[in-house]
Design a protein around this motif. Structure first.
Motif, PDB file in Angstrom:
ATOM      1  N   ASP A  16       8.475  -0.277  -4.121  1.00  0.00           N
ATOM      2  CA  ASP A  16       9.290  -1.358  -4.665  1.00  0.00           C
ATOM      3  C   ASP A  16       8.686  -2.707  -4.268  1.00  0.00           C
ATOM      4  N   ARG A  17       9.331  -3.771  -4.680  1.00  0.00           N
ATOM      5  CA  ARG A  17       8.789  -5.122  -4.475  1.00  0.00           C
ATOM      6  C   ARG A  17       8.543  -5.422  -2.996  1.00  0.00           C
ATOM      7  N   MET A  18       9.517  -5.103  -2.150  1.00  0.00           N
ATOM      8  CA  MET A  18       9.392  -5.416  -0.738  1.00  0.00           C
ATOM      9  C   MET A  18       8.322  -4.557  -0.074  1.00  0.00           C
ATOM     10  N   GLU A  19       8.249  -3.284  -0.460  1.00  0.00           N
ATOM     11  CA  GLU A  19       7.237  -2.399   0.120  1.00  0.00           C
ATOM     12  C   GLU A  19       5.835  -2.828  -0.284  1.00  0.00           C
ATOM     13  N   LEU A  20       5.665  -3.168  -1.560  1.00  0.00           N
ATOM     14  CA  LEU A  20       4.346  -3.598  -2.019  1.00  0.00           C
ATOM     15  C   LEU A  20       3.951  -4.906  -1.344  1.00  0.00           C
TER      16      LEU A  20
ATOM     17  N   GLY B 283       4.736   0.568   7.916  1.00  0.00           N
ATOM     18  CA  GLY B 283       5.971   1.303   8.132  1.00  0.00           C
ATOM     19  C   GLY B 283       6.479   2.005   6.899  1.00  0.00           C
ATOM     20  N   ILE B 284       5.614   2.194   5.909  1.00  0.00           N
ATOM     21  CA  ILE B 284       5.997   2.878   4.669  1.00  0.00           C
ATOM     22  C   ILE B 284       5.836   4.375   4.868  1.00  0.00           C
ATOM     23  N   THR B 285       6.910   5.119   4.687  1.00  0.00           N
ATOM     24  CA  THR B 285       6.881   6.559   4.934  1.00  0.00           C
ATOM     25  C   THR B 285       6.584   7.372   3.678  1.00  0.00           C
ATOM     26  N   LYS B 286       6.587   6.741   2.525  1.00  0.00           N
ATOM     27  CA  LYS B 286       6.275   7.458   1.287  1.00  0.00           C
ATOM     28  C   LYS B 286       4.823   7.934   1.312  1.00  0.00           C
TER      29      LYS B 286
ATOM     30  N   VAL C 229       1.928   7.636  -0.338  1.00  0.00           N
ATOM     31  CA  VAL C 229       1.356   6.745  -1.344  1.00  0.00           C
ATOM     32  C   VAL C 229      -0.130   7.030  -1.508  1.00  0.00           C
ATOM     33  N   THR C 230      -0.546   7.224  -2.732  1.00  0.00           N
ATOM     34  CA  THR C 230      -1.955   7.409  -3.067  1.00  0.00           C
ATOM     35  C   THR C 230      -2.465   6.146  -3.753  1.00  0.00           C
ATOM     36  N   PRO C 231      -3.784   6.016  -3.927  1.00  0.00           N
ATOM     37  CA  PRO C 231      -4.289   4.863  -4.695  1.00  0.00           C
ATOM     38  C   PRO C 231      -3.653   4.760  -6.077  1.00  0.00           C
ATOM     39  N   HIS C 232      -3.452   5.899  -6.742  1.00  0.00           N
ATOM     40  CA  HIS C 232      -2.816   5.838  -8.060  1.00  0.00           C
ATOM     41  C   HIS C 232      -1.371   5.367  -7.946  1.00  0.00           C
ATOM     42  N   GLY C 233      -0.739   5.633  -6.795  1.00  0.00           N
ATOM     43  CA  GLY C 233       0.615   5.147  -6.587  1.00  0.00           C
ATOM     44  C   GLY C 233       0.693   3.627  -6.611  1.00  0.00           C
ATOM     45  N   LEU C 234      -0.390   2.965  -6.222  1.00  0.00           N
ATOM     46  CA  LEU C 234      -0.400   1.497  -6.276  1.00  0.00           C
ATOM     47  C   LEU C 234      -0.491   1.010  -7.720  1.00  0.00           C
ATOM     48  N   ARG C 235      -1.261   1.702  -8.534  1.00  0.00           N
ATOM     49  CA  ARG C 235      -1.291   1.364  -9.967  1.00  0.00           C
ATOM     50  C   ARG C 235       0.097   1.589 -10.567  1.00  0.00           C
ATOM     51  N   HIS C 236       0.734   2.681 -10.145  1.00  0.00           N
ATOM     52  CA  HIS C 236       2.100   2.961 -10.589  1.00  0.00           C
ATOM     53  C   HIS C 236       3.035   1.823 -10.161  1.00  0.00           C
ATOM     54  N   SER C 237       2.845   1.354  -8.923  1.00  0.00           N
ATOM     55  CA  SER C 237       3.678   0.268  -8.407  1.00  0.00           C
ATOM     56  C   SER C 237       3.490  -1.008  -9.214  1.00  0.00           C
ATOM     57  N   PHE C 238       2.260  -1.253  -9.659  1.00  0.00           N
ATOM     58  CA  PHE C 238       1.988  -2.419 -10.500  1.00  0.00           C
ATOM     59  C   PHE C 238       2.794  -2.360 -11.789  1.00  0.00           C
TER      60      PHE C 238
END
Length: 306
Positions: free
Chosen positions: A126-130, A240-243, A245-254
């Motif tokens: 989410d916004r705060m995590e990113l 402190g992010i427990t998810k 997260v993969t590199p593709h997860g960052l593209r997903h977050s975008f």
């Protein structure tokens, strides 16, 4: 040093139609895609070799069905991975038929496993995590900051981010500093660079004027996919992010950040360079699947009676 074909055989030993058909099929693709396809075909090659079956002349649909069971039962591949390998194999035989090596593709009617996806679980950060992840990356190193920025704020694929050279973002078009790249499927793209992104890229480049933009923290060697995945994992832990997260997860977050910020779906599709708008629409549905679930409405409807 002896050269090897795309299947892993010396070039001078391409003597069979199967080897030539495979080399021609893989030559259609570039970079990571070609290597991915090569790996899938090599699995088929090795399996057929152990059975004494010729990949072209001796292949029949029932044998490929047994190959699918081998992927599931002996290799322990998930349905999605089995479908991935079989789609590549099916493409190989389709082109072998087109090129006249075989009369009919034995893979035309092979049973593909059904792959289901829970869209409610595909949410990125989410916004705060990113935002927290970007801050941790900035505190870590300029290269880490540029890596997370390229994927999280521009939506680049990890292979695209690792391939960025300093020369690639020196262009100015209609008043915008831009990054030029060749993306998935060989599609060229020109992406404008907002000020925070440009600052991150300039910091990673430092005094250098050419060469790979992203370098590994310790060795100073160019960043690759594996190093990028390790960096994302390390920075998520620092944030402190427990998810998971993969590199593709960052593209997903975008993509989800674009939608949450109110960017129209069509503009998000263009920014993400999705060829099919249905791909982008999945992200939009995933954002609200839990919020809009019918269970909430039913619970409210029954509140006065139950």
């Amino acid at each position: 040093m002896q050269k090897t074909t795309l299947i892993g055989l010396p070039t001078a030993r391409i003597t069979t139609n199967a080897e030539l058909a495979a080399a021609g099929y893989l030559a259609r693709y570039n970079g990571g895609t070609r290597e991915t396809y090569r790996v899938s075909l090599k699995i088929l090659w090795d399996w057929c070799g152990n059975l004494g079956v010729d990949v072209l002349d001796g292949m029949r649909r029932p044998i490929l069905e047994l190959f699918a069971r081998y992927l599931e039962d002996e290799r322990g591949n998930s349905p999605a991975t089995v479908a991935h390998h079989l789609s590549i194999v099916r493409g190989f035989y389709s082109f072998a038929e087109i090129d006249g090596y075989i009369d009919r593709s034995p893979a035309a009617h092979i049973r593909m496993p059904r792959v289901y996806q829970d869209e409610s679980k595909t949410l990125g950060l989410d916004r705060m995590e990113l935002g927290s992840l970007i801050q941790s990356a900035r505190a870590s190193s300029p290269s880490d900051a540029a890596l997370i920025t390229l994927m999280g704020m521009l939506g680049l694929r990890v292979s695209e981010a690792c391939a960025v050279k300093i020369e690639d973002y020196q262009y100015v078009e209609r008043g915008h500093r831009c990054l030029r790249l060749v993306g998935k499927g060989g599609k060229p793209a020109t992406i404008p660079l907002p000020v925070p992104v440009l600052r991150a890229l300039d910091a990673a480049a430092g005094d250098r004027t050419s060469g790979p933009l992203l370098l590994r923290r310790k060795s100073g060697e160019p960043m690759n996919r594996k190093a990028a995945a390790l960096a994302v994992r390390r920075l998520c832990k620092a944030s402190g992010i427990t998810k998971n997260v993969t590199p593709h997860g960052l593209r997903h977050s975008f993509v989800t950040a674009c939608l949450d910020a109110g960017v129209p779906l069509r503009d998000v599709q263009i920014a993400a360079r999705h060829s099919d708008p249905r791909i982008t629409a999945r992200y939009d549905r995933a954002r609200h699947n839990l919020d809009r679930h019918a269970a909430h409405t039913v619970a409210a409807f029954l509140a006065g009676a139950a």
